[in-house]
Scaffold this active site. Structure first.
Site, PDB file in Angstrom:
ATOM      1  N   ASP A  44      33.283  43.377  43.245  1.00  0.00           N
ATOM      2  CA  ASP A  44      32.263  42.552  43.903  1.00  0.00           C
ATOM      3  C   ASP A  44      32.717  42.129  45.304  1.00  0.00           C
ATOM      4  O   ASP A  44      31.954  41.522  46.054  1.00  0.00           O
ATOM      5  CB  ASP A  44      31.823  41.361  43.040  1.00  0.00           C
ATOM      6  CG  ASP A  44      32.954  40.421  42.705  1.00  0.00           C
ATOM      7  OD1 ASP A  44      34.105  40.692  43.097  1.00  0.00           O
ATOM      8  OD2 ASP A  44      32.688  39.389  42.043  1.00  0.00           O
ATOM      9  N   SER A  45      33.955  42.502  45.692  1.00  0.00           N
ATOM     10  CA  SER A  45      34.384  42.318  47.085  1.00  0.00           C
ATOM     11  C   SER A  45      33.467  43.089  48.026  1.00  0.00           C
ATOM     12  O   SER A  45      33.455  42.838  49.228  1.00  0.00           O
ATOM     13  CB  SER A  45      35.831  42.779  47.277  1.00  0.00           C
ATOM     14  OG  SER A  45      35.955  44.140  46.923  1.00  0.00           O
ATOM     15  N   ASP A  83      32.621  45.570  38.518  1.00  0.00           N
ATOM     16  CA  ASP A  83      32.709  44.110  38.386  1.00  0.00           C
ATOM     17  C   ASP A  83      31.377  43.526  37.933  1.00  0.00           C
ATOM     18  O   ASP A  83      30.319  43.881  38.482  1.00  0.00           O
ATOM     19  CB  ASP A  83      33.023  43.487  39.760  1.00  0.00           C
ATOM     20  CG  ASP A  83      34.488  43.162  39.921  1.00  0.00           C
ATOM     21  OD1 ASP A  83      35.234  43.150  38.927  1.00  0.00           O
ATOM     22  OD2 ASP A  83      34.888  42.907  41.074  1.00  0.00           O
ATOM     23  N   LYS A 113      34.633  44.791  34.616  1.00  0.00           N
ATOM     24  CA  LYS A 113      35.696  43.806  34.854  1.00  0.00           C
ATOM     25  C   LYS A 113      35.043  42.447  35.021  1.00  0.00           C
ATOM     26  O   LYS A 113      33.976  42.339  35.625  1.00  0.00           O
ATOM     27  CB  LYS A 113      36.504  44.171  36.108  1.00  0.00           C
ATOM     28  CG  LYS A 113      37.561  43.103  36.461  1.00  0.00           C
ATOM     29  CD  LYS A 113      38.565  43.585  37.475  1.00  0.00           C
ATOM     30  CE  LYS A 113      38.136  43.485  38.917  1.00  0.00           C
ATOM     31  NZ  LYS A 113      37.765  42.125  39.385  1.00  0.00           N
ATOM     32  N   GLU A 115      36.086  38.012  35.545  1.00  0.00           N
ATOM     33  CA  GLU A 115      37.152  37.106  35.994  1.00  0.00           C
ATOM     34  C   GLU A 115      37.324  35.928  35.046  1.00  0.00           C
ATOM     35  O   GLU A 115      36.355  35.420  34.480  1.00  0.00           O
ATOM     36  CB  GLU A 115      36.810  36.563  37.395  1.00  0.00           C
ATOM     37  CG  GLU A 115      36.747  37.639  38.451  1.00  0.00           C
ATOM     38  CD  GLU A 115      36.499  37.078  39.849  1.00  0.00           C
ATOM     39  OE1 GLU A 115      36.478  35.836  40.032  1.00  0.00           O
ATOM     40  OE2 GLU A 115      36.315  37.900  40.770  1.00  0.00           O
ATOM     41  N   GLU A 182      45.833  38.614  40.435  1.00  0.00           N
ATOM     42  CA  GLU A 182      45.656  38.493  41.889  1.00  0.00           C
ATOM     43  C   GLU A 182      46.381  37.278  42.458  1.00  0.00           C
ATOM     44  O   GLU A 182      46.234  36.153  41.960  1.00  0.00           O
ATOM     45  CB  GLU A 182      44.148  38.412  42.218  1.00  0.00           C
ATOM     46  CG  GLU A 182      43.895  38.284  43.718  1.00  0.00           C
ATOM     47  CD  GLU A 182      42.473  38.613  44.146  1.00  0.00           C
ATOM     48  OE1 GLU A 182      41.668  39.063  43.304  1.00  0.00           O
ATOM     49  OE2 GLU A 182      42.181  38.416  45.348  1.00  0.00           O
TER      50      GLU A 182
HETATM   51  O1  KIV Z   1      36.294  42.746  43.873  1.00  0.00           O
HETATM   52  C1  KIV Z   1      37.361  43.359  44.024  1.00  0.00           C
HETATM   53  O2  KIV Z   1      37.508  44.197  44.909  1.00  0.00           O
HETATM   54  C2  KIV Z   1      38.448  43.034  43.116  1.00  0.00           C
HETATM   55  C3  KIV Z   1      39.795  43.566  43.448  1.00  0.00           C
HETATM   56  C4  KIV Z   1      40.365  42.799  44.567  1.00  0.00           C
HETATM   57  C5  KIV Z   1      40.697  43.579  42.274  1.00  0.00           C
HETATM   58  O3  KIV Z   1      38.253  42.347  42.157  1.00  0.00           O
END
Ligand code: KIV
Length: 259
Positions: A44-45, A83, A113, A115, A182
């Protein structure tokens, strides 16, 4: 055959480091996949690096699905993980199941994924795993909690360090197949890595994890801002600017196209 979650667990046993990078479109995904990266994460970055938001909070599940579908078309070999964005899973295990189900059904990704850790998120992970959805966890600095944590290193005090360790253990017990750690001190990441049988994937967590992940736009030097622990292997920002400048100069001076 694409990489599987089970193979990543074996890679930990064989002490063969796991390479993870993020992707947000077809072109980038295809290049990463061709180089043999083990896991491609539609992180989600992408809210920040591809959509220009200041945090990951605004991105929606539909936007993640849109990008994940494009990435899917470029990935043949890597394990594709997507994510779950902010507030698409925190409400309840049912909400998480619905969102993760959409990811697997609509994009063809193999895993999601999410969090956070103990206790609510571990319960959610367990529910997803029972439904046959492979889950990667994420502890330490969790950017979806930026309004509480900032973008600062986590796990510095003994209490915070203990909490992150117990979250990682709870995620493993809930059935996660790997965990991103992280921005925590490297001795904490080492401790977690030694205690877990599933692989740890570090980002800003030192060199003792079973694998490493970076945001691809940081690796390529495309981001306007990058975290202190990221490394750029190329200055794509300047290369693009120079190429665009050269094209503009040639158009303005009637050098391109050759008539
Ligand atoms: O969103 C993302 O890119 C991430 C990575 C930094 C692990 O969660």
């Amino acid at each position: 055959m694409p990489v599987t979650p089970q193979q990543l667990i074996q890679r930990k046993q064989q002490e063969r480091p796991i390479v993870v990078l993020t992707a947000w479109d077809y072109a980038i995904a295809q290049i990463l996949d061709q180089t043999g990266v083990d896991v491609i994460l539609v992180g989600d970055s992408l809210a920040m690096v591809a959509l220009g938001y200041e945090t990951t909070l605004p991105i929606t599940l539909d936007e993640m699905l849109h990008h994940a579908k494009a990435v899917r078309r470029g990935v043949k070999n890597a394990l594709l993980v997507v994510d779950l964005p902010f507030l698409s899973y925190q409400e309840s295990p049912q909400q998480a199941l619905h969102s993760a189900g959409r990811v697997l059904k609509e994009t063809g990704a193999q895993a999601v994924k999410l969090e956070g850790g103990y206790p609510a998120i571990a319960e959610t992970v367990s529910r997803l795993v029972q439904a046959g959805i492979p889950v990667m966890g994420h502890v330490g600095l969790t950017p979806q909690s930026v309004r509480q944590l900032g973008f600062k290193q986590q796990g510095k005090s003994p209490e915070a360090s203990e909490r992150i360790l117990s979250e990682a253990i709870a995620l493993e017990q809930a059935g996660a197949f790997a965990i991103v750690i992280e921005h925590v001190p490297s001795d904490l990441a080492l401790n977690i890595t030694q205690k877990l049988t599933i692989p740890t994937i570090g980002i800003g967590a030192g060199g003792h994890c079973d694998g490493q992940v970076l945001v691809t736009s940081d690796v390529l030097g495309l981001s306007t801002w990058k975290p202190p622990f990221a490394k750029s292997y190329l200055d794509l920002h300047d290369l693009i600017k120079n190429a665009v400048q050269a094209f503009a100069d040639e158009v303005r001076s009637h050098q391109f196209p050759e008539s």
